[in-house]
Design an enzyme around this catalytic site. Structure first.
Site: not given
Ligand code: KE4
Length: 431
Positions: A146, A241, A269
């Site tokens: 993701y 990523d 993060k």
């Molecule tokens: P954000 O847009 O949520 O800040 O980041 C997206 C993203 C991009 N790349 C990786 C590897 C990620 O894990 C994420 C977002 N992670 C999720 C948890 N698996 C965020 C939690 C959520 O969606 O509320």
């Protein structure tokens, strides 16, 4: 012992009237584990408290950012000091280059970096940049990975190998994903087949170098090196990523851990210390294609926000100053946790495997080793849901989905690990 959740239930009831599902991100609704979501009101160190006063040992850490634990004093003080001078200007401030310098120093593959406000923005921008740099259209991603919710990356895997992705969400027209290839993770032949089928047309391969989003799944030995070799040979850009793995699995992220230099890296993060920050970076030659220097447009009202920069500088500064000790401690403590919980599953005769890289981990309710989405999908998710609920009743907060990674922080103690293992032993008698 089930907890009193009256306040949380009332808060959820109100929120559902105003916000879809009552949440601002779907996973927080706890639908994957079938229980009522506690509403959190406070975090300190390894613990969080909900609106009914229940305390939990937290293994979500805001989905990764809080490697130093909740309410880290240095991060809080930095935010407070910055806020005294204002919250946002929409103009350049000194701290943006301060955080950029820390990122560039930690990740040798990055010569220049652009800050944005989320991981989604970071990966969306990196894909646009890779397409501009290569003048190619196709991108490769992997099933179970993701990268945020931008259209081109919200793709379900087409069946089989090197088939075009299909939209993974309503509202994404097929045309928006016709240049996205979704391949099985940890399968080098699938990548070779894709490049053979779309020769000279693939702009980039984007990968979670350690997957967190199908649960924690490490790369097989040699897999990342193969991606590096194939993309270099084929003239495509390799995008790591590292939104989740950056400063998590090592101070220099997965690129340090596996000694691979990607062309572009996305971050998020931890670099925001708990405030909204994303970033993408790479060689100056590529990054200078980004506006205002080059033709690739990307912008953001709150990009480089001074409070978020201050929090990120404080967080990375503390990690940098203590990196040897911190990452050794995180690895040792996480190792004890995972070994202890899997041992209790064995004692209870419950099928469980686990993956861990440093302080990110997942307990899988299957007897298979989880190496890709196909094996992850064999998990008994209802059983995970019952395990998750029993642990919550015992004061332990795991990510509310079988297909997410858990995180340990510097604030977690031996006592927390001991209590978690004891809670797991009890929970496994109930699943
Ligand atoms: P954000 O847009 O949520 O800040 O980041 C997206 C993203 C991009 N790349 C990786 C590897 C990620 O894990 C994420 C977002 N992670 C999720 C948890 N698996 C965020 C939690 C959520 O969606 O509320």
């Amino acid at each position: 012992m089930s907890r009193n959740l009256d306040q949380s239930r009332a808060l959820q009831k109100r929120a559902e009237q105003l916000i879809p599902g009552g949440v601002n991100s779907p996973v927080r609704a706890f639908r994957a584990v079938g229980s009522d979501p506690p509403y959190l009101v406070r975090g300190l160190g390894a613990h969080v408290w909900d609106a009914d006063g229940n305390r939990y040992i937290d293994y979500v850490g805001s989905w990764g950012p809080l490697i130093l634990g909740h309410s880290n004093p240095g991060v809080l003080e930095a935010i407070i000091q910055a806020a005294r001078n204002g919250t946002s200007f929409g103009a350049s401030t000194p701290t943006e280059a301060d955080l950029a310098a820390l990122v560039v120093e930690a990740l040798p593959a990055i010569e220049k970096v652009r800050f944005v406000s989320s991981g989604t923005e970071a990966t969306m921008s990196a894909i646009r940049l890779a397409r501009a740099a290569t003048k190619r259209k196709f991108i490769v991603k992997f099933e179970g990975c993701y990268h945020g919710h931008s259209d081109a990356l919200l793709v379900k895997a087409g069946s089989g190998v090197a088939t075009l992705g299909i939209p993974g969400s309503a509202g994404v027209p097929e045309e928006f994903v016709e240049f996205t290839l979704a391949l099985p993770y940890n399968d080098v032949e699938a990548v070779e087949a894709a490049f053979a089928k779309f020769k000279g047309q693939i702009a980039s391969v984007i990968v979670e170098p350690v997957v967190g989003n199908m649960g924690c799944v490490p790369p097989k030995p040699g897999y990342l090196a193969a991606l590096r070799d194939i993309t270099k040979r084929e003239g495509a850009l390799l995008i790591f990523d590292e939104v989740m793995t950056g400063f998590r699995v090592a101070f220099g992220g997965a690129s340090e851990l596996y000694l691979i230099k990607p062309d572009l890296t996305t971050l998020g993060k931890i670099i925001g210390g708990g405030l909204p920050v994303g970033a993408y970076g790479g060689p100056a030659e590529i990054m200078d294609l980004v506006a205002p220097v080059g033709p690739v447009y990307q912008a953001g009202t709150l990009s480089g926000n001074p409070l978020a920069m201050a929090a990120g500088i404080a967080a990375l500064g503390e990690l940098k100053a203590n990196r040897q000790q911190f990452y050794r401690q995180l690895d040792e403590m996480s190792g004890k946790l995972v070994a202890g919980v899997t041992a209790t599953a064995k004692e209870a005769g419950v099928a469980m495997t686990a993956n861990r890289v440093g302080s990110m981990f997942t307990f899988f309710f299957t007897d298979k080793q989880v190496t890709d989405w196909e094996s992850a999908a064999t998990c008994d998710t209802p059983k995970f849901g019952r395990f998750h609920g029993a642990l919550l009743d015992a004061g332990v907060w795991l990510p509310p989905s079988q297909f997410e990674a858990g995180f340990l922080s510097i604030a977690h103690t031996q006592g927390n690990i001991h209590d978690t293992i004891a809670a797991a032993r009890e929970a496994l008698t109930l699943v």
